[in-house]
Write a protein that holds these residues in place. Structure first.
Motif, PDB file in Angstrom:
ATOM      1  N   ASP A 184       0.830  -1.210   0.000  1.00  0.00           N
ATOM      2  CA  ASP A 184       0.000   0.000   0.000  1.00  0.00           C
ATOM      3  C   ASP A 184       0.860   1.253   0.000  1.00  0.00           C
ATOM      4  OD1 ASP A 184      -2.257  -1.550  -0.007  1.00  0.00           O
ATOM      5  OD2 ASP A 184      -2.676  -1.323   2.131  1.00  0.00           O
ATOM      6  N   GLU A 187       2.266   1.827  -3.443  1.00  0.00           N
ATOM      7  CA  GLU A 187       1.286   2.392  -4.362  1.00  0.00           C
ATOM      8  C   GLU A 187       1.055   3.877  -4.095  1.00  0.00           C
ATOM      9  OE1 GLU A 187      -1.751   0.489  -6.035  1.00  0.00           O
ATOM     10  OE2 GLU A 187      -1.097  -1.559  -5.679  1.00  0.00           O
ATOM     11  N   ASP A 271      -1.518   9.034   5.404  1.00  0.00           N
ATOM     12  CA  ASP A 271      -1.090   7.809   4.721  1.00  0.00           C
ATOM     13  C   ASP A 271       0.149   8.071   3.863  1.00  0.00           C
ATOM     14  OD1 ASP A 271      -3.249   6.457   5.819  1.00  0.00           O
ATOM     15  OD2 ASP A 271      -4.546   6.847   4.096  1.00  0.00           O
TER      16      ASP A 271
END
Length: 347
Positions: A184, A187, A271
């Motif tokens: 993740d 990405e 994030d």
């Protein structure tokens, strides 16, 4: 139309003027698009040798005289740079003139706001941490250019003091580790556009034409990592253009192979910073750091699209010379001298 006697080419005689054209059959197969006769993926390139700190025991090295006296020696150096992202040269005369001639064996020197071939000491001639005695963590140069420089040559001519060991990190290897362990995060760094700038010198304010991701993939082969832009000192503020309004929907990140940039919700900013911290930890993992005490007579060329460079803090007088070389000029030399495209390969 007819096949030549050798069986290697197609001969086409044109009706309007009887001109004859010859097309190599392998070339036709490679470039056929209707119907497509080969896989739609980009033709295979030379495999990249991913490495870590253990490369210290077998540095890819050539001799200066070999590079300067023959295309075979130069091709060997280019092959090292292409395969490892880094290539050392031993036996370089300890002068800026000899070092500059070594660089020109590869291609033209690329001029920037730092000049062409540079020769500097920690004198703060430019508003850049490179012109200090401070430690520099691993980074790529010119992340603020629309197209970052391709290669960077370093040669330490003199150091009277302590410290200053050179640091190199294979960012492609660190990126693979990130993808394997934290897909993740990989990405996110492949999607989130990051702004950068250079404004250390008076009259200079450089930004790229658009924000770019830290991990950039080949548009023609989206599964292939093409370039890493990583420099925390040059990273700028998050652009408002990268963000959706707080009320907008947050779309899931699709496969990295699609390589589609998109806007992020403000709620996703944590994030991004988490992904950046994970990548930074891998880059600064001692297992991935190649420390080399450069000495006068040993030069090194670094692929700035792949290998991060840095140094330890140092004291005393230190004189370093080097330059930038453009990516396209470097790749032209690899194609002609190593791959044999546009001429006979010497390797």
């Amino acid at each position: 139309m007819s096949i030549t006697e050798s069986g290697e080419s197609l001969s086409v005689k044109w009706a309007n003027d009887n001109h004859e054209s010859l097309y190599n059959l392998n070339w036709l197969r490679t470039h056929s698009y209707y119907p497509r006769l080969i896989s739609p993926s980009v033709p295979a390139t030379r495999p990249k040798h991913l490495w870590d700190a253990s490369l210290a025991s077998s540095l890819p090295t050539v001799n200066y005289n070999d590079v300067m006296s023959s295309d075979t020696g130069l091709a060997e150096w280019l092959k090292h740079i292409d395969t490892y992202g880094i290539g050392f040269v031993d036996g370089v005369p300890i002068t800026p003139e000899a070092t500059e001639e070594l660089a020109k064996r590869v291609a033209f020197i690329r001029h920037t706001h730092y000049g062409g071939f540079w020769d500097f000491t920690p004198n703060m001639e430019h508003g850049d941490t490179a012109y200090t005695t401070l430690a520099l963590p691993g980074h790529t140069d010119t992340s603020y250019f629309t197209e970052p420089i391709g290669l960077q040559l370093f040669h330490l001519l003199e150091h009277k003091g302590k410290g200053g060991q050179s640091l190199y990190v294979d960012a492609f290897n660190a990126a693979k580790q990130l993808r394997d362990r934290f897909p993740d995060a990989y990405e996110i760094l492949s999607r989130f556009p990051v702004t950068a700038h250079c404004a250390g010198d008076e009259g200079i304010h450089i930004t790229p034409s658009a924000p770019f991701t830290i991990l950039e993939h080949d548009p023609a082969n989206p599964s292939s990592l093409m370039r890493v832009r990583y420099n925390n000192d040059d990273r700028s503020v998050i652009s408002p253009h990268s963000l959706l309004s707080s009320s907008s929907a947050s779309y899931p990140i699709s496969s990295a192979s699609s390589q589609q940039l998109r806007q992020f919700s403000p709620t996703e900013i944590p994030d991004f910073y988490h992904a950046l911290s994970l990548f930074t930890k891998l880059i600064r993992d001692r297992k991935n750091e190649l420390w080399v005490p450069l000495k006068p007579g040993k030069a090194v060329m670094v692929d700035n699209w792949r290998v991060l460079h840095g140094r330890a803090e140092f004291s005393g007088f230190r004189r370093l010379v080097g330059c930038y070389i453009g990516w396209d000029d470097y790749r032209s030399r690899v194609r002609t001298l190593v791959d044999g495209k546009g001429g006979k390969a010497v390797l």
